[in-house]
Design a protein around this motif. Sequence first.
Motif, PDB file in Angstrom:
ATOM      1  N   VAL A 263       0.838  -1.202   0.000  1.00 49.75           N
ATOM      2  CA  VAL A 263       0.000   0.000   0.000  1.00 49.75           C
ATOM      3  C   VAL A 263       0.875   1.254   0.000  1.00 49.75           C
ATOM      4  N   ASN A 264       1.957   1.262   0.786  1.00 50.14           N
ATOM      5  CA  ASN A 264       2.896   2.392   0.773  1.00 50.14           C
ATOM      6  C   ASN A 264       3.482   2.604  -0.616  1.00 50.14           C
ATOM      7  N   ALA A 265       3.845   1.496  -1.267  1.00 49.65           N
ATOM      8  CA  ALA A 265       4.431   1.594  -2.608  1.00 49.65           C
ATOM      9  C   ALA A 265       3.427   2.179  -3.599  1.00 49.65           C
ATOM     10  N   MET A 266       2.186   1.709  -3.536  1.00 48.25           N
ATOM     11  CA  MET A 266       1.164   2.211  -4.469  1.00 48.25           C
ATOM     12  C   MET A 266       0.801   3.666  -4.170  1.00 48.25           C
TER      13      MET A 266
ATOM     14  N   ARG B  23      -8.665  -4.672  -7.740  1.00 49.18           N
ATOM     15  CA  ARG B  23      -9.535  -4.111  -6.694  1.00 49.18           C
ATOM     16  C   ARG B  23      -8.716  -3.293  -5.695  1.00 49.18           C
ATOM     17  N   THR B  24      -7.541  -3.809  -5.342  1.00 48.27           N
ATOM     18  CA  THR B  24      -6.665  -3.078  -4.411  1.00 48.27           C
ATOM     19  C   THR B  24      -6.207  -1.763  -5.023  1.00 48.27           C
ATOM     20  N   ILE B  25      -5.845  -1.805  -6.298  1.00 47.94           N
ATOM     21  CA  ILE B  25      -5.422  -0.575  -6.997  1.00 47.94           C
ATOM     22  C   ILE B  25      -6.553   0.443  -6.988  1.00 47.94           C
ATOM     23  N   ASP B  26      -7.782  -0.006  -7.242  1.00 50.55           N
ATOM     24  CA  ASP B  26      -8.938   0.898  -7.225  1.00 50.55           C
ATOM     25  C   ASP B  26      -9.149   1.495  -5.835  1.00 50.55           C
ATOM     26  N   LEU B  27      -8.958   0.686  -4.787  1.00 48.61           N
ATOM     27  CA  LEU B  27      -9.114   1.183  -3.418  1.00 48.61           C
ATOM     28  C   LEU B  27      -8.069   2.247  -3.096  1.00 48.61           C
ATOM     29  N   VAL B  28      -6.813   1.987  -3.484  1.00 46.48           N
ATOM     30  CA  VAL B  28      -5.735   2.963  -3.253  1.00 46.48           C
ATOM     31  C   VAL B  28      -6.014   4.239  -4.033  1.00 46.48           C
ATOM     32  N   ARG B  29      -6.454   4.076  -5.268  1.00 46.80           N
ATOM     33  CA  ARG B  29      -6.755   5.244  -6.102  1.00 46.80           C
ATOM     34  C   ARG B  29      -7.895   6.069  -5.492  1.00 46.80           C
ATOM     35  N   GLY B  30      -8.868   5.364  -4.915  1.00 53.52           N
ATOM     36  CA  GLY B  30     -10.029   6.058  -4.361  1.00 53.52           C
ATOM     37  C   GLY B  30      -9.764   6.775  -3.054  1.00 53.52           C
ATOM     38  N   SER B  31      -8.828   6.260  -2.260  1.00 57.91           N
ATOM     39  CA  SER B  31      -8.672   6.824  -0.914  1.00 57.91           C
ATOM     40  C   SER B  31      -7.297   7.421  -0.614  1.00 57.91           C
ATOM     41  N   LEU B  32      -6.264   7.004  -1.350  1.00 63.27           N
ATOM     42  CA  LEU B  32      -4.906   7.421  -0.993  1.00 63.27           C
ATOM     43  C   LEU B  32      -4.132   8.109  -2.120  1.00 63.27           C
ATOM     44  N   ASN B  33      -4.376   7.694  -3.358  1.00 68.04           N
ATOM     45  CA  ASN B  33      -3.539   8.185  -4.460  1.00 68.04           C
ATOM     46  C   ASN B  33      -4.354   8.245  -5.757  1.00 68.04           C
ATOM     47  N   PRO B  34      -5.126   9.316  -5.952  1.00 67.86           N
ATOM     48  CA  PRO B  34      -6.018   9.392  -7.120  1.00 67.86           C
ATOM     49  C   PRO B  34      -5.298   9.401  -8.459  1.00 67.86           C
ATOM     50  N   ARG B  35      -3.996   9.709  -8.478  1.00 66.75           N
ATOM     51  CA  ARG B  35      -3.283   9.770  -9.764  1.00 66.75           C
ATOM     52  C   ARG B  35      -2.757   8.400 -10.218  1.00 66.75           C
ATOM     53  N   LEU B  36      -2.931   7.372  -9.409  1.00 68.39           N
ATOM     54  CA  LEU B  36      -2.351   6.065  -9.718  1.00 68.39           C
ATOM     55  C   LEU B  36      -2.933   5.488 -11.006  1.00 68.39           C
ATOM     56  N   GLU B  37      -2.049   5.068 -11.914  1.00 67.72           N
ATOM     57  CA  GLU B  37      -2.440   4.503 -13.201  1.00 67.72           C
ATOM     58  C   GLU B  37      -1.931   3.068 -13.312  1.00 67.72           C
ATOM     59  N   ILE B  38      -2.419   2.371 -14.334  1.00 68.87           N
ATOM     60  CA  ILE B  38      -1.837   1.077 -14.701  1.00 68.87           C
ATOM     61  C   ILE B  38      -0.868   1.336 -15.853  1.00 68.87           C
ATOM     62  N   GLN B  39       0.426   1.152 -15.620  1.00 70.47           N
ATOM     63  CA  GLN B  39       1.386   1.341 -16.715  1.00 70.47           C
ATOM     64  C   GLN B  39       1.265   0.208 -17.714  1.00 70.47           C
ATOM     65  N   GLY B  40       1.086  -1.017 -17.200  1.00 66.76           N
ATOM     66  CA  GLY B  40       0.928  -2.145 -18.100  1.00 66.76           C
ATOM     67  C   GLY B  40       0.994  -3.479 -17.375  1.00 66.76           C
ATOM     68  N   VAL B  41       0.581  -4.518 -18.092  1.00 66.62           N
ATOM     69  CA  VAL B  41       0.654  -5.895 -17.608  1.00 66.62           C
ATOM     70  C   VAL B  41       1.664  -6.631 -18.485  1.00 66.62           C
ATOM     71  N   VAL B  42       2.649  -7.282 -17.852  1.00 64.63           N
ATOM     72  CA  VAL B  42       3.650  -8.027 -18.624  1.00 64.63           C
ATOM     73  C   VAL B  42       3.482  -9.518 -18.360  1.00 64.63           C
ATOM     74  N   LEU B  43       3.356 -10.284 -19.421  1.00 64.07           N
ATOM     75  CA  LEU B  43       3.214 -11.736 -19.317  1.00 64.07           C
ATOM     76  C   LEU B  43       4.589 -12.356 -19.098  1.00 64.07           C
ATOM     77  N   THR B  44       4.730 -13.126 -18.013  1.00 61.33           N
ATOM     78  CA  THR B  44       6.020 -13.722 -17.666  1.00 61.33           C
ATOM     79  C   THR B  44       5.939 -15.252 -17.735  1.00 61.33           C
ATOM     80  N   MET B  45       7.122 -15.867 -17.757  1.00 59.71           N
ATOM     81  CA  MET B  45       7.244 -17.339 -17.745  1.00 59.71           C
ATOM     82  C   MET B  45       6.421 -17.964 -18.876  1.00 59.71           C
TER      83      MET B  45
END
Length: 274
Positions: free
Chosen positions: A144-147, A172-194
């Motif tokens: 949460v601190n990081a986000m 859901r966690t990202i949406d919660l952080v965006r709603g209450s702690l950090n409204p500017r938080l975006e999704i930069q991207g999803v990277v497929l691994t392995m």
Amino acid sequence: MPEKSERPLRVLVIANQKGGVGKTTTAINLGTALAAVGEHVLLIDSDPQGNASTGLGVGRALRKNTLYDVLMGEKPIVEAVVRTNLPGLDLVPADPDLSGVELELGQQTRRSFKLRDALEPVRQARGYTYVLIDCPPSLNLLTVNAMTAADAVLVPLQCEFFALEGLTQLMRTIDLVRGSLNPRLEIQGVVLTMYDRRNSLSEQVAGDVRGHFGETVYQTVIPRNVRVSEAPSFGKPALVYDLKCAGSQAYLKLAREVVLRERARRQDLAAGAA
């Protein structure tokens, strides 16, 4: 700290509450690849296991000040920065003390803002162009601190059966952080691994994820690669251990995609301002 950059700092958190999806591997090798293309990168190890620190060759003896000292207010973040052997890539290391942060901060005010507050002088100095934060495999106070401190989230996603199920919880966690702690938080991207081209499941998962998240998913996929798995035991990023292996080349491509997305974002902002 590096010389002042004309560009404002971008803070990217590398997060997924599932373990074994390639978070730390992505943090280390994306940081190395960004440094290789001329960016100034600070990697913050926010996992009590300290694997990112070990993987960059920073042993316990070199971790005089760590992220724990920073979050507890005992040291400014600049005093915890360690130079790695890679030009353009610095590290704020972690140690097992970090696992006690949640209890020790208790009911302190602004406990979710500790990292954001600590990073403010780094933002103002503009010496780095990117900060990458490697998170633990759980949605705890460290994540949460990081986000709360971040501009955007980069999500490594293993090509396995339950991948989308875990991703839904993270969103859901990202949406919660965006709603209450950090409204500017975006999704930069999803990277497929392995990703394993010989395995039809990898292809199916990749198709499902792209169908669900569209252009949010990077074109670059990170393959399963023995050389990438071996590199941390030598205290080196894969790009240093074996630059020519498929995994290293994939992380270089991913770095280029990240940079291009950030460039497009700046252009969109400039156009909107005009």
